[in-house]
Design a protein around this motif. Structure first.
Motif, PDB file in Angstrom:
ATOM      1  N   VAL A  26     -15.529  40.759  11.818  1.00 39.49           N
ATOM      2  CA  VAL A  26     -17.066  41.345  11.653  1.00 39.49           C
ATOM      3  C   VAL A  26     -17.868  41.315  13.007  1.00 39.49           C
ATOM      4  O   VAL A  26     -18.668  41.832  13.402  1.00 39.49           O
ATOM      5  CB  VAL A  26     -17.779  40.888  10.533  1.00 39.49           C
ATOM      6  CG1 VAL A  26     -17.103  41.307   9.288  1.00 39.49           C
ATOM      7  CG2 VAL A  26     -17.929  39.414  10.335  1.00 39.49           C
ATOM      8  N   HIS A  27     -17.471  40.195  13.633  1.00 41.72           N
ATOM      9  CA  HIS A  27     -18.121  39.962  14.914  1.00 41.72           C
ATOM     10  C   HIS A  27     -17.668  40.600  16.375  1.00 41.72           C
ATOM     11  O   HIS A  27     -18.356  40.803  17.396  1.00 41.72           O
ATOM     12  CB  HIS A  27     -18.116  38.408  15.396  1.00 41.72           C
ATOM     13  CG  HIS A  27     -18.783  37.699  14.333  1.00 41.72           C
ATOM     14  ND1 HIS A  27     -20.025  37.525  14.050  1.00 41.72           N
ATOM     15  CD2 HIS A  27     -18.415  36.468  13.415  1.00 41.72           C
ATOM     16  CE1 HIS A  27     -20.574  36.364  13.060  1.00 41.72           C
ATOM     17  NE2 HIS A  27     -19.367  36.056  12.776  1.00 41.72           N
ATOM     18  N   GLN A  28     -16.694  41.332  16.208  1.00 44.74           N
ATOM     19  CA  GLN A  28     -16.074  42.086  17.330  1.00 44.74           C
ATOM     20  C   GLN A  28     -16.997  43.056  17.828  1.00 44.74           C
ATOM     21  O   GLN A  28     -17.341  44.137  16.877  1.00 44.74           O
ATOM     22  CB  GLN A  28     -14.701  42.663  17.010  1.00 44.74           C
ATOM     23  CG  GLN A  28     -13.729  41.723  16.761  1.00 44.74           C
ATOM     24  CD  GLN A  28     -12.185  42.083  16.872  1.00 44.74           C
ATOM     25  OE1 GLN A  28     -12.020  43.534  17.142  1.00 44.74           O
ATOM     26  NE2 GLN A  28     -11.290  41.689  16.193  1.00 44.74           N
ATOM     27  N   ASP A  29     -17.555  43.140  18.839  1.00 49.81           N
ATOM     28  CA  ASP A  29     -18.415  44.220  19.449  1.00 49.81           C
ATOM     29  C   ASP A  29     -19.567  44.203  18.959  1.00 49.81           C
ATOM     30  O   ASP A  29     -20.460  45.217  19.206  1.00 49.81           O
ATOM     31  CB  ASP A  29     -17.740  45.777  19.176  1.00 49.81           C
ATOM     32  CG  ASP A  29     -16.671  45.700  20.296  1.00 49.81           C
ATOM     33  OD1 ASP A  29     -16.409  45.229  21.278  1.00 49.81           O
ATOM     34  OD2 ASP A  29     -15.840  46.711  19.854  1.00 49.81           O
TER      35      ASP A  29
ATOM     36  N   ARG B 275     -25.073  40.796  15.145  1.00 48.18           N
ATOM     37  CA  ARG B 275     -25.668  42.010  14.341  1.00 48.18           C
ATOM     38  C   ARG B 275     -24.496  43.031  14.773  1.00 48.18           C
ATOM     39  O   ARG B 275     -24.361  43.346  15.909  1.00 48.18           O
ATOM     40  CB  ARG B 275     -27.084  42.281  14.870  1.00 48.18           C
ATOM     41  CG  ARG B 275     -27.369  43.439  14.075  1.00 48.18           C
ATOM     42  CD  ARG B 275     -28.796  44.126  14.610  1.00 48.18           C
ATOM     43  NE  ARG B 275     -29.996  43.777  14.230  1.00 48.18           N
ATOM     44  CZ  ARG B 275     -30.958  42.727  14.756  1.00 48.18           C
ATOM     45  NH1 ARG B 275     -30.619  42.318  16.106  1.00 48.18           N
ATOM     46  NH2 ARG B 275     -31.716  42.297  14.265  1.00 48.18           N
ATOM     47  N   ALA B 276     -23.990  43.465  13.662  1.00 49.46           N
ATOM     48  CA  ALA B 276     -23.138  44.865  13.865  1.00 49.46           C
ATOM     49  C   ALA B 276     -23.836  46.130  14.373  1.00 49.46           C
ATOM     50  O   ALA B 276     -24.957  46.219  14.050  1.00 49.46           O
ATOM     51  CB  ALA B 276     -22.397  45.010  12.521  1.00 49.46           C
ATOM     52  N   ALA B 277     -23.074  47.120  14.486  1.00 49.36           N
ATOM     53  CA  ALA B 277     -23.653  48.533  15.088  1.00 49.36           C
ATOM     54  C   ALA B 277     -24.361  48.967  13.812  1.00 49.36           C
ATOM     55  O   ALA B 277     -25.381  49.770  13.963  1.00 49.36           O
ATOM     56  CB  ALA B 277     -22.417  49.404  15.440  1.00 49.36           C
ATOM     57  N   ASP B 278     -24.105  48.638  12.338  1.00 47.85           N
ATOM     58  CA  ASP B 278     -24.664  49.431  11.365  1.00 47.85           C
ATOM     59  C   ASP B 278     -25.693  48.411  10.983  1.00 47.85           C
ATOM     60  O   ASP B 278     -26.422  48.589   9.967  1.00 47.85           O
ATOM     61  CB  ASP B 278     -23.706  49.433  10.074  1.00 47.85           C
ATOM     62  CG  ASP B 278     -23.089  48.156   9.801  1.00 47.85           C
ATOM     63  OD1 ASP B 278     -23.489  47.173  10.167  1.00 47.85           O
ATOM     64  OD2 ASP B 278     -22.568  47.898   8.824  1.00 47.85           O
TER      65      ASP B 278
END
Ligand code: AHR
Length: 493
Positions: free
Chosen positions: A375-378, A408-411
């Protein structure tokens, strides 16, 4: 109660997905058996690559894969690995176990593997025993679109379209198995070889120079000074040996608490290495254009009893899960300079994420950490402040009990990853979230029981992720109790 602060309002920078990269070498049973079973195998496969391993790797979202070595790369002559199988030369893998290498897994097979798992290829060229012409022609063979001797040869071997190959390493460990060079000599060789690593058509190559072994700061200094402007990345290799002694590294299972502690203490040295090598790079490259590429990292133990010492086959326990968690946390924290890493190695070698035996396959505790952490990718790296958090002491030495990172993810979802390094002490944590609100929290937990808890072909689910019960998020504070020797990923929404 242990207090922690996650600063959602102070992002560090993007976590390049390539931090989650892997490494696969012609070594032991990594390529042959672990990945490649061939077209005639009874093991279900796609174009000779085993399906169970493919499915597991797809789930992991492997972003980038390094090949063909390692030390093997500086003895590899790529033209041995193309064309009809029956005419590919059989040779001895002198570096790894003295076994026959039939060259059935070559350029086409590797690039097919990358296509099947959706990973970017990272190819390491031969400087130690190869020529400039050989390296130039390999790049031409793979990436040139027009009419040329190498592009025509590729077409004759069944591939019309050129491949996209972005990452190319100019040699491996040229201070050791890649030619025993001095940094001044390698810097000159690097400058010469990289000149002919060309961009054909719209393929743009990201050139990676051989970097230092652990604390060899002079190597970094010389390379950055003499060749920094001609590279996009500089590699770093660092392995965790529980004893620190190559002749008796310590065993993968059946170890005591002293070795558990030493393994984690030595893993934490990665932070010092990143900081000090980065400081040298900053001197020559203050804009941080050149990436630090940690293209070999992980645990290295004595081989499993009764196995070929040159195959580097080792079990993988909850201790390896913590080594993976700690390293990935550090890579998140230093994501501005560290933009790719490759765990050594993908299957059946060193800190593998997958082990195979005949038609059987199992996922190791390290696999589960990579899966939980993906989940940390990108995502945007966020600082986690542990202040004067609790320590775990052994004799005169001490290390932090907890090790964490967040993003923090894109969403918008925030993920907090926490490792409890203490083998017997649980941790009650209250983590204040600064700069973000919410009330929803859920988590996944990986824990063992025994210090060397691991998966076997008879009991492959002994260590597997479960739902992390009891996580709450109220009044800006996430609360949870982390069991001893565990890794958790918590999602805040
Ligand atoms: O990963 C095993 C070996 O370790 C690699 O071939 C080499 O680069 C390093 O010394």
């Amino acid at each position: 109660m242990i207090a922690m602060t996650l600063r959602a309002n102070a992002p560090i920078g993007p976590i390049n997905r390539n931090i989650y990269g892997h490494f696969s070498e012609h070594l032991g049973r990594c390529i042959y058996e672990g990945i490649w079973v061939g077209h005639d195998s009874p093991i279900p496969h796609t174009d000779g690559i085993r399906n169970d391993v493919l499915a597991a790797l797809r789930k992991l979202q492997v972003p980038v894969l390094r090949w063909p070595g390692g030390c093997f790369a500086d003895e590899y002559h790529w033209r041995d690995g193309i064309g009809p199988y029956e005419s590919r030369p059989r040779m001895i893998n002198t570096h790894w176990g003295g076994v026959v290498e039939n060259n059935h897994f070559g350029t086409h097979e590797f690039l097919r593997l990358c296509e099947l798992i959706g990973a970017e290829p990272y190819i390491c060229g031969n400087v130690g025993s190869g020529t400039v012409q050989e390296m130039q022609q390999w790049v031409e063979y793979m990436t040139f679109d027009g009419e040329s001797p190498m592009a025509d040869l590729r077409r004759a071997n069944g591939r019309d379209e050129p491949w996209k190959v972005k990452y190319f390493g100019v040699g491996n460990e040229n201070w050791g198995c890649g030619g025993n060079m001095r940094p001044e000599y390698y810097a000159d060789e690097y400058r010469r070889y990289q000149t002919y690593v060309r961009n054909y058509g719209n393929n743009r190559i990201f050139k990676i120079a051989c970097g230092p072994n652990d604390r060899d700061y002079n190597w970094t200094e010389v390379l950055m000074r003499e060749a920094g402007k001609m590279m996009d990345g500089l590699s770093l290799h660092y392995y965790t040996l529980p004893t620190g002694i190559w002749q008796d590294k310590g065993d993968a299972t059946g170890f005591g608490e002293a070795e558990w502690f030493e393994t984690l203490r030595r893993t934490l040295v990665m932070e010092e290495l990143i900081v000090k090598h980065s400081a040298i790079m900053d001197k020559y490259d203050p804009e941080r254009r050149v990436a630090l590429i940690i293209d070999e990292w992980g645990t290295w133990y004595n081989v499993e009893p009764g196995t070929n010492p040159g195959f580097l086959y080792q079990q993988n326990t909850m201790r390896d899960a913590l080594v993976a968690g700690v390293n990935l946390n550090l890579f998140h924290r230093y994501c501005e300079r560290v933009r790719m890493t490759n765990i050594a190695q993908m299957v059946n070698v060193l800190q593998a994420v997958i082990l195979t035996e005949g038609e059987k396959m199992l996922l190791t505790p390290t696999y589960h950490v990579f899966e939980m952490y993906k989940v940390h990718q990108d995502a945007e790296s966020l600082p986690v402040d542990l202040g004067d958090g609790p320590v775990y002491a052994s004799g005169d030495a001490q290390i932090p009990q907890l090790h964490a990172s967040a993003s923090r993810a894109a969403d918008g979802a925030i993920h907090l990853s926490v490792c409890n390094l203490h083998p017997t002490g649980e941790a009650d944590v209250a983590c204040r979230i600064e700069g973000a609100s919410g009330t929803g929290a859920s988590g996944t937990l990986l824990r063992g029981g025994a210090l060397d808890a691991h998966n076997t072909f008879e009991a492959p689910e002994t260590v597997a992720p479960v739902r992390f019960e009891g996580v709450t998020f109220a009044d800006g504070v996430v609360r949870f109790t982390l069991p001893p020797a565990s890794v958790a990923v918590i999602k805040l929404a």
